[in-house]
Each structure stands twice: as structure tokens, then as C-alpha cells.
Scaffold this motif. Structure first.
Motif, PDB file in Angstrom:
ATOM      1  N   SER A 213     151.717  75.763  35.716  1.00 24.20           N
ATOM      2  CA  SER A 213     151.104  76.010  36.527  1.00 24.20           C
ATOM      3  C   SER A 213     150.569  74.819  37.688  1.00 24.20           C
ATOM      4  O   SER A 213     151.161  74.011  37.528  1.00 24.20           O
ATOM      5  CB  SER A 213     149.030  75.676  35.585  1.00 24.20           C
ATOM      6  N   PRO A 214     150.199  75.905  38.863  1.00 25.78           N
ATOM      7  CA  PRO A 214     149.830  74.965  39.972  1.00 25.78           C
ATOM      8  C   PRO A 214     148.756  73.744  39.706  1.00 25.78           C
ATOM      9  O   PRO A 214     147.913  73.817  38.658  1.00 25.78           O
ATOM     10  CB  PRO A 214     149.380  76.280  40.244  1.00 25.78           C
ATOM     11  N   LEU A 215     148.742  72.200  40.077  1.00 24.26           N
ATOM     12  CA  LEU A 215     147.630  72.456  40.236  1.00 24.26           C
ATOM     13  C   LEU A 215     147.499  71.700  41.846  1.00 24.26           C
ATOM     14  O   LEU A 215     148.363  71.593  42.809  1.00 24.26           O
ATOM     15  CB  LEU A 215     148.714  70.540  39.660  1.00 24.26           C
TER      16      LEU A 215
ATOM     17  N   ALA B 264     141.971  74.959  51.461  1.00 19.45           N
ATOM     18  CA  ALA B 264     143.248  76.190  52.438  1.00 19.45           C
ATOM     19  C   ALA B 264     143.563  76.430  51.553  1.00 19.45           C
ATOM     20  O   ALA B 264     144.664  77.717  51.222  1.00 19.45           O
ATOM     21  CB  ALA B 264     143.484  75.538  53.588  1.00 19.45           C
ATOM     22  N   PRO B 265     145.143  75.021  50.621  1.00 15.98           N
ATOM     23  CA  PRO B 265     146.118  75.197  49.841  1.00 15.98           C
ATOM     24  C   PRO B 265     145.677  76.177  48.490  1.00 15.98           C
ATOM     25  O   PRO B 265     146.175  77.554  48.941  1.00 15.98           O
ATOM     26  CB  PRO B 265     146.340  74.661  49.320  1.00 15.98           C
ATOM     27  N   MET B 266     144.408  76.493  48.281  1.00 13.42           N
ATOM     28  CA  MET B 266     143.638  77.485  47.289  1.00 13.42           C
ATOM     29  C   MET B 266     143.683  79.116  47.449  1.00 13.42           C
ATOM     30  O   MET B 266     143.569  79.472  46.195  1.00 13.42           O
ATOM     31  CB  MET B 266     142.499  76.623  46.616  1.00 13.42           C
TER      32      MET B 266
ATOM     33  N   VAL C 204     145.376  74.531  38.482  1.00 14.28           N
ATOM     34  CA  VAL C 204     144.191  72.756  37.741  1.00 14.28           C
ATOM     35  C   VAL C 204     144.027  72.628  39.073  1.00 14.28           C
ATOM     36  O   VAL C 204     144.490  72.394  39.917  1.00 14.28           O
ATOM     37  CB  VAL C 204     144.721  71.938  36.529  1.00 14.28           C
ATOM     38  N   VAL C 205     142.878  72.548  39.116  1.00 14.17           N
ATOM     39  CA  VAL C 205     141.772  71.721  40.450  1.00 14.17           C
ATOM     40  C   VAL C 205     141.741  70.690  40.442  1.00 14.17           C
ATOM     41  O   VAL C 205     140.631  70.422  39.466  1.00 14.17           O
ATOM     42  CB  VAL C 205     140.939  72.827  41.091  1.00 14.17           C
TER      43      VAL C 205
ATOM     44  N   ARG D 201     151.653  64.642  34.716  1.00 11.84           N
ATOM     45  CA  ARG D 201     152.887  64.593  33.984  1.00 11.84           C
ATOM     46  C   ARG D 201     151.704  64.610  32.200  1.00 11.84           C
ATOM     47  O   ARG D 201     152.191  65.492  31.205  1.00 11.84           O
ATOM     48  CB  ARG D 201     152.368  63.095  33.541  1.00 11.84           C
ATOM     49  N   MET D 202     150.553  64.200  32.353  1.00  5.78           N
ATOM     50  CA  MET D 202     149.924  65.187  31.553  1.00  5.78           C
ATOM     51  C   MET D 202     149.428  66.514  31.401  1.00  5.78           C
ATOM     52  O   MET D 202     149.860  67.258  29.719  1.00  5.78           O
ATOM     53  CB  MET D 202     148.344  65.176  31.359  1.00  5.78           C
ATOM     54  N   MET D 203     149.989  67.207  32.086  1.00  2.26           N
ATOM     55  CA  MET D 203     149.914  68.557  31.927  1.00  2.26           C
ATOM     56  C   MET D 203     151.464  69.291  31.900  1.00  2.26           C
ATOM     57  O   MET D 203     151.419  69.514  30.804  1.00  2.26           O
ATOM     58  CB  MET D 203     149.896  69.325  33.571  1.00  2.26           C
TER      59      MET D 203
END
Length: 595
Positions: free
Chosen positions: A257-259, A279-281, A228-229, A247-249
């Protein structure tokens, strides 16, 4: 590494799993048993008929369409090409900044943001130049038209190559999942279902919207690999919004899942975000593309979840078919009962004296003369022979006139039953929504078919010829007798038909004149033989009438599959689902590799 969180929920490798290094090599594909099971599932689901407009049919058709698309767009192509690049589909809400994000990840403008809503541009698939062959039309998403130029068909898949994306990875910029254009929404759903990995983009203003979360809930149900982005988020709101989104995830089964967060930033001259913002993505995607084991785990997780989910949905589809079977049985039963009753009534009326009226009765009475004609057959044989000598000289005889009247009466009776039954079935079917919709799809079903009279005429004429032949064969050893010579084959055949029409009638029917023919037949063949001849002639006429009514009935049957056929489809669905579930538990989808 970040991708570890994406796959950490997978079960541990089975004992003896890693028998060799390297999870895939060029040309790797799933075991034949698994491919066969998935192919069988596709055929079984695709062939399911859902023609009846009943409660729940729209949902069943959606399930069917979704399962077919998932199998043909993703599961089968991926099983055949396990070493194909990982496909990450970027999806999300309107205005979330998906296209800008894709361009910024790649480092160049490969896709254009939509200025107007709904966006009408084509979805764009970006890949490394060396991976171009993987995305030819016969590969993933085979039904989508391909294009390399912007501005083409908005529902075509535009391919773009760039060295800014690593080998082994492809990124697909999909339409908005909440677009006001149904075509865009449907295409977005299709593309997301074809993904190995979802990059789901939302924003601080849209992250709580219901539609994106419906998609994410479905992804969690299918165990689809998701990242999720959170895009376009101000520094002031970043901590609060990110925490709430996390929290919703978690509450929706996406805790692993990565956020990623992309702060609100200005764009450079090329319309790209600062490199530091993505950059992180970019690092995470690059690591994923470079690590065969990581790609393998992502693909297998998504595949396993997709197959598991499709098995459940196939059983749901089979359950939905139960109502189709019940309604089809009701409609077929109503039509079958009506035409069966029509044939039974025709059978009764062709033996109870109904046809011994009007022209038939007048012609027969003229044929036999007075009731005293046969009071002594032996005494009258010479006079009778003279009456029918015209038949030997080719002239039209009174027996021919009787036959014509018989054929006309039988044809009219059969035609009337065909017409009346078509009207009856149309009324009964038209009283229900499913039946009415089927009738609307046909033409002229409230009447018998246009050529029914011609068919009835041919059937009755052929029956009459068969009766003549029956008499000819049965009287082969009696042709030299006085009685046989007096009436000839045609005359005796007329007497047989008249006797058949009066078989179950009262003795006084037609003033008793029908009994004259029976007396003649008994005198020639004997009572027992005559009973057999009448029965055979009647059975033949009813069978021929039945063939015509069966053809008329088929017009209604052709509108909807038979209950037996639907049950066979239902059984095939369940069998294919069980086979797919069995194959899902094979070592392949649990991480085992093939030698």
C-alpha cells in the motif's frame, strides 16, 4: 508510477486475457452469472432469522448486517456499473485532519472540519460535475439519504461537485472511525465498506492507536486497496514516525500500500494546505483517474477481496445458525410434547368414564330411568316410545338435556387442557433465557387464547351434530324397527356418546348405567357395528380437539421459526456462498473482460 505498488500483488493476467483494448465502456457490467450469484447471496443472508437470544447471537447479527451492507452498498452497485468513477473514501482517527486534506486535494473548501467532538456534520462526497449521475440515490449507497446543502441530516450523504477533482474519481470524506458517537462510527464503517479505495489518514500522534489498525487489518483481510496518509507530522519526527509506520504496515499485510506523508504546515486564507504538501497525493490520484487499466485493477482487486471475505463470513453465519437450530428444536419440542400429551390425555379421559360424572351422569340416569328399564327392550318399547314422543312434537326432551350436559362437560375438559398446557409451556420456556425473551415478545401466552372457550363450544357442538348424522346414516335401513322408533335418532346418538365415554372404563362406572346404552345399541346395530361407531365418534372428537390444541400450539410456534425452516435457511446460505465463491473464480474477477 505510484499506483503500480497498489496493484502489484495481483495475480498476472490469464492467458488470452486482453482480447480487446479498453477495459470498460459506458454501461459495462459484470456477467449475468456473477450478478445472479451476488443477488442470491444478498437475499439468502438478508432472510436469515436470528431471533433467539443465545450466546454469540450479537456477533452473528453483526455479520449478517455487515454482509448485507457490503453487498447492497458496494458489491452489487459496482458490479452493475463497472465504469462508474473510482470511489476513494477518506477515513481515519479523530483529529487526523481528514477534511482539511480533502479540501486541499480538491483545491477548494468542499467539506467543513468539525470543531466539536463528536463531529455531527454530514459525510461529503466530492465528484466532477460530469460524474454527478453516478451518485444518484439508486446507485452506490442506495439507502443513504442524499443532500446538496450543509447542515442537513448528519447521517445523510452530502454531494458536492468540483472541477478540482478529475473525472473518473470521487472522494468521500467519512466520519471518524473512533468517534465517541456510535452513529458516526457505524456510518464510517458503512462508507469504508463501500469504497473502491481507502485513503486512511492518521497522524504522528495517533498512528499507533488500536482502532484505526483494526480497520486496516480488516482491509488487509479483504484485500481492499488502501493508501495510508501520515498527516500533520513535524520535520523532526517525520523520518522516525514514517519508518515505524511503514514497518507496522508491512507486519499487517499492507506492504504494497502506498504511504504518503503530509508535513505539518500552516493553512492559507481558505484553510487549505500548501499545494506542495499534497502534490504527491494529487498526482497519484490524477494518474489513477486517467488510467482505465489502473482503475480496473483497483476495482477488481477490491471486488475480489470483498467477495472472498463475504463468502467466508457467510459460512461463519451458517455455522452460527447451528445453535439457533438446536435451541429452536428444543423449544419447539417442549411445546409439541406438552400439547401432544394434552391431546393424549383428553383422548384417554373422553373414553375412561371421566366425563360420566356430575350433570352428565344425573341427566343420563334420568334419561334411562332405573336399571331395569332395558331388561326387556321388546316389552318396554311402547312405554319408551311414549317417553320420547315429545321429540316429535318439538318439545324439549330428556335426550336434549343429556346432550347439553355432554357438550358442557366435553367443552370444559378441552378448555381445561388448553389452559393448563399454555401455563406448562410458559413455565418451561420461561426457565431459559431464549424462551423467556420470546415470551416477553408475546402477550398472554401463559393462558389459553381469549376465545378458546368459544372455539371449544363450537367444536363440541359440531361433533355432536356429526354423531347424530353418523347414527342417521348408519340406521337408514333400521328406522322402521321398534327399537329405533322408540329412541329416535337423537336418543340413539345420546346412547352412542355415553357408550363412547365409557368405552375404556371399568364395568362399574356410573353404577353400570352406561352399559344400558350399549345394550340398546347392540340390539339395534349389532356389537361389531357399534364398536365401529364408537371408534369413529371418538376419533372424530379427538381430531377436532387436536385442531383446537394445534391452534393454541401455533401461538408458541409463531414466536420462533421451526428447526426445519432454520435448516433450510442454513442450507440456502451455504449454497449461496458456494455459488458466490465459484463465481469469484470466474475470469471476470481474475481480470478477464467480457466481450
Amino acid at each position: 508510477m505510484a499506483w503500480c505498488r497498489l496493484i502489484c500483488a495481483l495475480p498476472p493476467p490469464a492467458a488470452g486475457q486482453r482480447r480487446r483494448e479498453g477495459l470498460t465502456v459506458p454501461g459495462d457490467h459484470a456477467p449475468a452469472e456473477l450478478l445472479a450469484a451476488m443477488s442470491s447471496l444478498l437475499l439468502s443472508v438478508r432472510d436469515v432469522p436470528l431471533d433467539l437470544e443465545i450466546d454469540g447471537v450479537d456477533e452473528a447479527r453483526t455479520i449478517k448486517s455487515d454482509v448485507v451492507d457490503q453487498l447492497s452498498d458496494y458489491i452489487l452497485p459496482r458490479l452493475v456499473q463497472l465504469d462508474a468513477p473510482l470511489l476513494a473514501v477518506v477515513g481515519g482517527s479523530t483529529g487526523a485532519g481528514k477534511s482539511t486534506l480533502v479540501n486541499s486535494i480538491v483545491g477548494e473548501r468542499v467539506t467543513e472540519s468539525g470543531v466539536l467532538r463528536p463531529t455531527t456534520r454530514s459525510p461529503v462526497l466530492v465528484h466532477h460535475p460530469d460524474d454527478a449521475e453516478w451518485f444518484q440515490p439508486d446507485r452506490i449507497l442506495p439507502d443513504l439519504e442524499r443532500s446538496t446543502e450543509a447542515g442537513a441530516n448528519p447521517y445523510a450523504l452530502r454531494l458536492a461537485s468540483s472541477t478540482g477533482i478529475p473525472k473518473g474519481l470521487a472522494i468521500l470524506d467519512a466520519p471518524d472511525v473512533d468517534s465517541i458517537d456510535k452513529g458516526n462510527r457505524d456510518l464510517a464503517t458503512q462508507l469504508l465498506a463501500a469504497a473502491d479505495l481507502w485513503l486512511f489518514v492518521t497522524s504522528a500522534a495517533r498512528y499507533a492507536d488500536q482502532v484505526p489498525w483494526d480497520y486496516l487489518r480488516h482491509a488487509a483481510e479483504r484485500s481492499t486497496s488502501v493508501a495510508v496518509v501520515l498527516d500533520r507530522t513535524s520535520d523532526e519526527a517525520l523520518v522516525e514516525v514514517r519508518g515505524h509506520l511503514a514497518r507496522m504496515m508491512t507486519s499487517r499485510g499492507l506492504s504494497d500500500s502506498p504511504l504518503f506523508t503530509v508535513p505539518e504546515s500552516g493553512l492559507d486564507a481558505d484553510g487549505l494546505l500548501p499545494r506542495s504538501a499534497v502534490a504527491p497525493m494529487v498526482g497519484w490520484l490524477s494518474e489513477l483517474a486517467a488510467d482505465p487499466k489502473a482503475r480496473h485493477m483497483v476495482v477488481h482487486r477490491t471486488l475480489d477481496g470483498a467477495v472472498r471475505h463475504l463468502v467466508m463470513r457467510t459460512h461463519d453465519l451458517a455455522d452460527a445458525m447451528e445453535t439457533q437450530v438446536d435451541v429452536a428444536a428444543l423449544l419447539h419440542g417442549e411445546a409439541d410434547d406438552s400439547y401432544r400429551a394434552a391431546l393424549d390425555e383428553f383422548s384417554r379421559q373422553s373414553a375412561d368414564g371421566t366425563l360420566l360424572r356430575g350433570e352428565v351422569l344425573a341427566s343420563w340416569q334420568e334419561f334411562v330411568g332405573t336399571g331395569e328399564l332395558l331388561s326387556s327392550v321388546e316389552e318396554k318399547v311402547t312405554r319408551i316410545r311414549d317417553r320420547f314422543v315429545g321429540g316429535m312434537t318439538g318439545k324439549r326432551t330428556r335426550s336434549t338435556e343429556v346432550v347439553d350436559a355432554i357438550e358442557t362437560a366435553a367443552r370444559m375438559l378441552l378448555t381445561e387442557h388448553a389452559e393448563a398446557t399454555a401455563q406448562k409451556v410458559s413455565r418451561v420456556w420461561g426457565s431459559s433465557v431464549p424462551g423467556r425473551r420470546l415470551l416477553d415478545a408475546g402477550t398472554g401466552l401463559d393462558r389459553a387464547s381469549g376465545d378458546v372457550r368459544v372455539k371449544a363450544e363450537r367444536i363440541v357442538h359440531e361433533w355432536r351434530q356429526a354423531v347424530v348424522e353418523l347414527v342417521r346414516v348408519e340406521g337408514a335401513d333400521k328406522r322402521m324397527t321398534a327399537r329405533f322408533l322408540a329412541f329416535g335418532v337423537n336418543g340413539i346418538a345420546v346412547a352412542l356418546m355415553i357408550s363412547m365415554f365409557a368405552r375404556d372404563a371399568e364395568a362399574t362406572v356410573a353404577g353400570g348405567t352406561a352399559t344400558l346404552g350399549r345394550r340398546l345399541l347392540d340390539a339395534i346395530f349389532g356389537e361389531a357395528v357399534v364398536d365401529q361407531l364408537i371408534g369413529r365418534a371418538h376419533d372424530d372428537l379427538v381430531a377436532r380437539a387436536g385442531s383446537l390444541l394445534e391452534t393454541e400450539l401455533a401461538r408458541f410456534h409463531d414466536l420462533v421459526d421451526s428447526p426445519d425452516s432454520l435448516r433450510a435457511h442454513q442450507a440456502a446460505l451455504r449454497a449461496s456462498a458456494r455459488r458466490a465463491e465459484y463465481s469469484r473464480h470466474a475470469d471476470f474477477l481474475n481480470g478477464e473482460t467480457t466481450p
